[in-house]
Design a protein around this motif. Structure first.
Motif, PDB file in Angstrom:
ATOM      1  N   ALA A  41       0.862  -1.197   0.000  1.00  0.00           N
ATOM      2  CA  ALA A  41       0.000   0.000   0.000  1.00  0.00           C
ATOM      3  C   ALA A  41       0.893   1.240   0.000  1.00  0.00           C
ATOM      4  N   SER A  42       1.931   1.228   0.877  1.00  0.00           N
ATOM      5  CA  SER A  42       2.859   2.360   0.901  1.00  0.00           C
ATOM      6  C   SER A  42       3.994   2.052  -0.078  1.00  0.00           C
ATOM      7  N   HIS A 162      -1.939   2.097   6.624  1.00  0.00           N
ATOM      8  CA  HIS A 162      -2.413   0.746   6.941  1.00  0.00           C
ATOM      9  C   HIS A 162      -3.554   0.728   7.955  1.00  0.00           C
ATOM     10  N   GLN A 170       3.696   4.444  10.394  1.00  0.00           N
ATOM     11  CA  GLN A 170       3.011   3.246   9.898  1.00  0.00           C
ATOM     12  C   GLN A 170       3.139   2.007  10.789  1.00  0.00           C
ATOM     13  N   GLU A 171       4.355   1.773  11.320  1.00  0.00           N
ATOM     14  CA  GLU A 171       4.576   0.491  12.008  1.00  0.00           C
ATOM     15  C   GLU A 171       5.379   0.640  13.288  1.00  0.00           C
ATOM     16  N   GLU A 214      -1.894  -5.014   8.854  1.00  0.00           N
ATOM     17  CA  GLU A 214      -0.875  -6.006   9.198  1.00  0.00           C
ATOM     18  C   GLU A 214      -1.164  -6.682  10.538  1.00  0.00           C
ATOM     19  N   GLU A 295      13.211   2.337   9.985  1.00  0.00           N
ATOM     20  CA  GLU A 295      13.094   2.104   8.540  1.00  0.00           C
ATOM     21  C   GLU A 295      12.449   3.318   7.873  1.00  0.00           C
ATOM     22  N   ASP A 323      13.805   1.150   2.705  1.00  0.00           N
ATOM     23  CA  ASP A 323      12.719   0.410   2.033  1.00  0.00           C
ATOM     24  C   ASP A 323      12.403   1.122   0.719  1.00  0.00           C
ATOM     25  N   ARG A 377       4.508  -7.789   2.587  1.00  0.00           N
ATOM     26  CA  ARG A 377       3.831  -6.567   2.151  1.00  0.00           C
ATOM     27  C   ARG A 377       2.547  -6.435   2.972  1.00  0.00           C
ATOM     28  N   SER A 378       1.973  -5.226   2.950  1.00  0.00           N
ATOM     29  CA  SER A 378       0.740  -5.055   3.733  1.00  0.00           C
ATOM     30  C   SER A 378      -0.426  -5.828   3.111  1.00  0.00           C
ATOM     31  N   LYS A 399      10.280  -9.147   9.096  1.00  0.00           N
ATOM     32  CA  LYS A 399       9.018  -8.626   9.616  1.00  0.00           C
ATOM     33  C   LYS A 399       7.876  -9.209   8.789  1.00  0.00           C
TER      34      LYS A 399
HETATM   35  C1  2PG Z   1       6.501  -1.335   4.443  1.00  0.00           C
HETATM   36  C2  2PG Z   1       5.457  -2.324   3.979  1.00  0.00           C
HETATM   37  C3  2PG Z   1       5.376  -3.616   4.719  1.00  0.00           C
HETATM   38  P1  2PG Z   1       3.611  -1.845   2.223  1.00  0.00           P
HETATM   39  O1  2PG Z   1       6.358  -0.121   4.256  1.00  0.00           O
HETATM   40  O2  2PG Z   1       7.541  -1.737   4.932  1.00  0.00           O
HETATM   41  O3  2PG Z   1       5.210  -3.497   6.092  1.00  0.00           O
HETATM   42  O4  2PG Z   1       4.216  -1.757   3.717  1.00  0.00           O
HETATM   43  O5  2PG Z   1       3.592  -3.276   1.838  1.00  0.00           O
HETATM   44  O6  2PG Z   1       2.258  -1.229   2.304  1.00  0.00           O
HETATM   45  O7  2PG Z   1       4.535  -1.053   1.346  1.00  0.00           O
END
Ligand code: 2PG
Ligand code: MG
Length: 446
Positions: A41-42, A162, A170-171, A214, A295, A323, A377-378, A399
């Motif tokens: 998603a991101s 998310h 986000q996390e 997630e 991250e 990332d 991935r999300s 993760k």
């Molecule tokens: C991230 C991911 C996975 P997404 O940013 O690291 O946690 O998110 O899959 O939405 O890019």
């Protein structure tokens, strides 16, 4: 007798967000091997392109074209080439890259190509009569000398794109580095997760226990310190103080706009920070909480901020993971190495589109003395490929979301299977634990 592909089939199926994704099934004399592709998603700007159909069906998110590309283009071409799967995956992946011909796999679709690549990796492992993690280790030139079971980083509080709350970051992940085995680490994480649920009920009521993409909770909080205080309280309530570390993925490309980081991007009140102010916020969090990994603290093209903050993160002994910055792409890795912008590669196979290229990115990161952090991935599926990948490359940490939701626990359950399998075979393995960051280089130098 070589082991060749006898059929390549593809189907449109659903991911964990209920959106279409590509499932591939290949067949050899050893049986049928399946893979299902995840989706983010991101997403970063430098990722390989997943094909989406557009139009009305599934709000435009269909993958019929990608499925058709496997059925009518990639499949027949691969059957024609009669590759021997006992030789390995590289030739197959290189052939698909050439068949696509574009720099970002936008012609046939990274979602089409990756499905075939992952399914073929499983067929290759079967042809060699070894587990998938062994096969992946063998495809890596610098495979570790012993099996390392990774420390799982569980995303227990979800924010950013998310979740529906106003949390910007986000996390928020918990990492049981003090455990003796992955089974124990997963138990601790599950206990903290349940304790967190009780605390959220007490503070915000039952209505706040809904979860994000997630599997982490998404209570009505906004500040990162609120999230970290909740987590620290849960760690304490579960009795695991001092044994669990923290990782944060703000996914900051999502709230970077016109030179500013808007911490209010999910509310109607903008809260614009300069990169220096944001760096100060990270520094304060790292000083106060047991944060070991950060991250994407800055946006994918904000190189100056990355460079500056890398000096800070080294002083605090915090792993700095790229990332969106790197997109599992060797060219981006080289650029980041030259700029000394980070020291860890987030490894997402669908960002680059083949397993072999993901392994090449891993190889390059290791050569640079970086660590590698395997990621889901999300938008996930019950495919547990990345569990084997993390063990195969011996990267020491991965993760895969909260210890909740089928598509997340599929990976953790597979890791416990692998740990038990290695124990049963009396093959030496070790849980990466506190050395999660440099597990690979330690195992390599033994
Ligand atoms: C991230 C991911 C996975 P997404 O940013 O690291 O946690 O998110 O899959 O939405 O890019
Ligand atoms: Mg990320």
């Amino acid at each position: 007798m070589p082991t060749i592909l006898t059929s390549v089939r593809a189907f449109q199926r659903l991911d964990s967000r209920g959106k279409p994704t590509v499932q591939v099934e290949v067949e050899t004399k050893d049986g049928k091997f399946r893979a299902i592709v995840p989706s983010g998603a991101s997403k970063g700007d430098y990722e390989a392109i997943e094909l989406r159909d557009g139009g009305e069906a599934y709000g435009g998110a269909g993958v019929r074209q990608a499925v058709q590309n496997v059925r009518e283009v990639i499949g027949p071409a691969l059957l024609d080439r009669r590759y021997d799967l006992e030789i390995g995956l590289k030739e197959i992946d290189s052939f698909m890259i050439a068949l696509d011909g574009s720099p970002d796999k936008s012609d046939l679709g990274a979602n089409a190509i990756l499905g075939v690549s992952m399914a073929c990796a499983r067929a290759c492992a079967a042809a060699k009569k070894i587990p998938l993690y062994d096969f992946l280790a063998g495809e890596l030139q610098s495979s570790p000398h012993r099996y390392i079971v990774p420390v799982p980083f569980f995303n227990v509080l979800n924010g950013g794109v998310h979740s529906g709350n106003t949390m910007t970051f986000q996390e928020f992940m918990i990492a049981p580095t003090g455990a003796a085995s992955i089974a124990q680490g997963i138990q601790w994480a599950s206990e903290v997760y349940q304790a967190l649920k009780s605390i959220i009920i007490k503070e915000f009521g039952k209505v706040a226990t809904g979860i994000g993409d997630e599997g982490g909770f998404a209570p009505p909080i906004t500040q990162p310190s609120e999230a970290l205080d909740l987590i620290m309280a849960a760690v304490k309530a579960a009795g695991h103080e001092g044994k669990i570390k923290i990782g944060i993925d703000p996914a900051s490309s999502e709230f970077f706009d016109d030179g500013y980081y808007d911490l209010g991007f999910k509310s109607d009140k903008p809260k614009k920070l300069t990169s220096t102010e944001l760096a100060d916020l990270y520094r304060a969090l790292v000083d106060k909480y047991p944060v070991v990994l950060l991250e994407d603290p800055f946006a994918q093209d904000d190189w100056e901020s990355w460079k500056y903050f890398h000096v800070v993160s080294k002083l605090h002994n915090v792993e700095l993971v790229g990332d969106d910055l790197l997109a599992t792409n060797i060219m981006r890795i080289e650029k980041a190495a030259e700029a000394d912008a980070c020291d860890s590669l987030l490894l997402k196979v669908n960002q680059i589109g083949t397993v072999s290229e993901a392994l090449a990115a891993t190889e390059r990161a290791y050569e640079l003395g970086w660590s590698v952090f395997v990621s889901h991935r999300s938008g996930e599926t019950t495919d547990d490929f990345i569990a084997d990948l993390a063990v195969g490359i011996g990267c020491g940490h991965l993760k895969a979301g909260a210890p909740c939701r089928g598509e997340r626990v599929a990976k953790y359950n597979r890791l416990m299977d692998i740990e038990e399998e290695l124990q049963a075979k009396k093959i030496g393995s070790s849980y990466a634990g506190k050395s999660f960051r440099y597990a690979h280089s330690q195992a390599k130098s033994e």
